[in-house]
Scaffold this active site. Structure first.
Site, short mmCIF file in Angstrom:
data_model
loop_
_atom_site.label_atom_id
_atom_site.label_comp_id
_atom_site.label_asym_id
_atom_site.label_seq_id
_atom_site.Cartn_x
_atom_site.Cartn_y
_atom_site.Cartn_z
N ASP A 105 0.82 -1.21 0.00
CA ASP A 105 0.00 0.00 0.00
C ASP A 105 0.86 1.26 0.00
O ASP A 105 1.95 1.29 0.58
CB ASP A 105 -0.90 -0.02 1.24
CG ASP A 105 -2.09 0.91 1.10
OD1 ASP A 105 -2.76 0.82 0.06
OD2 ASP A 105 -2.34 1.70 2.03
N HIS A 106 0.36 2.30 -0.63
CA HIS A 106 1.04 3.59 -0.68
C HIS A 106 2.52 3.46 -1.05
O HIS A 106 3.40 4.03 -0.39
CB HIS A 106 0.90 4.33 0.64
CG HIS A 106 -0.43 4.99 0.80
ND1 HIS A 106 -0.85 6.05 0.01
CD2 HIS A 106 -1.46 4.73 1.65
CE1 HIS A 106 -2.07 6.41 0.38
NE2 HIS A 106 -2.46 5.62 1.36
N HIS A 127 -5.72 9.97 6.86
CA HIS A 127 -4.99 8.92 7.57
C HIS A 127 -4.80 9.30 9.03
O HIS A 127 -4.69 10.47 9.38
CB HIS A 127 -3.60 8.72 6.93
CG HIS A 127 -3.67 8.25 5.52
ND1 HIS A 127 -3.29 9.04 4.46
CD2 HIS A 127 -4.07 7.08 4.98
CE1 HIS A 127 -3.45 8.37 3.33
NE2 HIS A 127 -3.93 7.19 3.63
N HIS A 158 -9.28 5.16 2.04
CA HIS A 158 -8.15 5.15 2.97
C HIS A 158 -8.54 5.90 4.25
O HIS A 158 -9.48 6.68 4.26
CB HIS A 158 -6.94 5.81 2.32
CG HIS A 158 -6.28 4.96 1.29
ND1 HIS A 158 -5.04 4.38 1.47
CD2 HIS A 158 -6.69 4.56 0.07
CE1 HIS A 158 -4.72 3.68 0.40
NE2 HIS A 158 -5.71 3.77 -0.48
N GLY A 159 -7.79 5.65 5.31
CA GLY A 159 -8.08 6.33 6.56
C GLY A 159 -9.38 5.88 7.18
O GLY A 159 -10.17 6.68 7.69
N SER A 203 -9.92 3.92 9.93
CA SER A 203 -10.00 3.90 11.39
C SER A 203 -10.57 5.21 11.91
O SER A 203 -10.08 6.29 11.58
CB SER A 203 -8.60 3.68 12.00
OG SER A 203 -8.08 2.42 11.66
N ASN A 226 -9.32 0.66 4.06
CA ASN A 226 -8.03 0.47 4.72
C ASN A 226 -8.12 0.74 6.22
O ASN A 226 -8.63 1.79 6.63
CB ASN A 226 -6.99 1.42 4.12
CG ASN A 226 -6.56 1.01 2.73
OD1 ASN A 226 -7.29 0.32 2.01
ND2 ASN A 226 -5.38 1.42 2.34
N THR A 275 -4.77 2.10 12.04
CA THR A 275 -4.68 2.73 13.36
C THR A 275 -5.44 1.96 14.42
O THR A 275 -4.93 1.73 15.53
CB THR A 275 -5.18 4.19 13.30
OG1 THR A 275 -4.40 4.92 12.34
CG2 THR A 275 -5.06 4.87 14.64
#
Length: 281
Positions: A81-82, A179, A207-208, A210, A229, A232
């Site tokens: 990822d990323h 994120h 994404h981000g 959590s 995704n 955290t």
């Protein structure tokens, strides 16, 4: 079984459910993710990100994740990822990762297309899938924080053009997500998610994840998000599990490991159920 991203996300897109991607920077995290997926008969994505490599080098991640994925009783995609650099993405490809995210979202639109299209050409030659990002998902602290995040949201019209020109298999979108820990409740642009999904017709990625609310997840999946995704929350759960073990009187790492894994498994189970991927394997 080890599969690529399309093997998991295309059925999810068609079936209207989501699939979790969990970063696993040690064996305990990997066990928590894959064991829970097996218990729930759910497909899952697991891997690491370039920013996390200081915690566990890419080669070491591959050494435990890929054999675990191959032995799993459910479909498991091992995803890098990323990926921020061509060299690291190529390393992941050579190590056996079955999916690569090449994040060129901070480059110009033209550069993003050019570089990601080349990555798609390389990866597709070996049946490895590629995720791109259009717009920019910042973080909630430090240099990645965006003063006017709406300026970086994904344009539905540009997304359609981007997908056509790059050939990516999935697209990470910026729609109010970030994120890390959210300092305040985020407001996702659901209409934008729906519009991007309709125009691109490929699985979208959030994404981000959590810290978003259950309703946010359910609505996002319903409107076109196929991959979410999570890092955290599972990271913090592992720490909490260790603290519980210490409070219970455990004095060795061996004694703490079950607490760590069980705490993370609860988080993974929560998200797998929330995304609707139970019994979808």
């Amino acid at each position: 079984m080890l599969v690529n991203m399309n093997d998991i996300l295309l059925p999810a897109q068609k079936g209207g459910y989501g699939v979790g991607f969990f970063n696993a920077i040690n064996v305990e995290m990997a066990r928590a993710v894959i064991e829970t997926a097996e218990e729930l008969n759910a497909p899952v994505m697991v891997g690491t990100a370039e920013i996390l490599l200081p915690a566990m080098e890419l080669e070491h991640v591959a050494q435990y994740l890929i054999p675990m994925a191959k032995k799993a009783r459910v479909p498991v995609c091992v995803h890098y990822d990323h990926g921020l650099t061509l060299g690291r993405c190529m390393e992941a490809l050579k190590l056996g990762f079955t999916s690569i995210m090449y994040d060129c979202s901070t480059l110009t639109y033209e550069e993003n297309i050019e570089q990601v299209a080349e990555m798609v050409k390389i990866c597709h030659a070996t049946s490895v899938t590629v995720e791109g990002e259009l717009g920019h998902v910042g973080d909630t602290f430090g240099a990645g924080r965006l003063e006017n995040p709406e300026d970086y949201y994904t344009s539905p019209e540009m997304a359609a053009d981007y997908v056509e020109k790059t050939g990516v298999d999935s697209l990470a979108v910026a729609v109010g997500n970030a994120h890390g820990d959210y300092a305040f409740a985020p407001e996702l642009d659901f209409e934008r998610i729906k519009c991007i999904s309709e125009k691109t017709k490929i699985p979208l990625v959030l994404h981000g994840g959590s810290g978003l609310s259950d309703d946010d997840f359910c609505n996002a999946v319903k409107l076109g998000i196929s991959k979410v995704n999570i890092f955290t929350d599972i990271d913090k759960a592992g720490k909490q599990g260790i603290e519980e073990g210490l409070a219970a009187g455990e004095k060795t790492m061996m004694g703490l490991i079950p607490y760590e894994i069980n705490a993370m498994k609860k988080v993974v189970e929560k998200y797998i159920r929330l995304f609707g991927s139970v019994d979808r394997a």
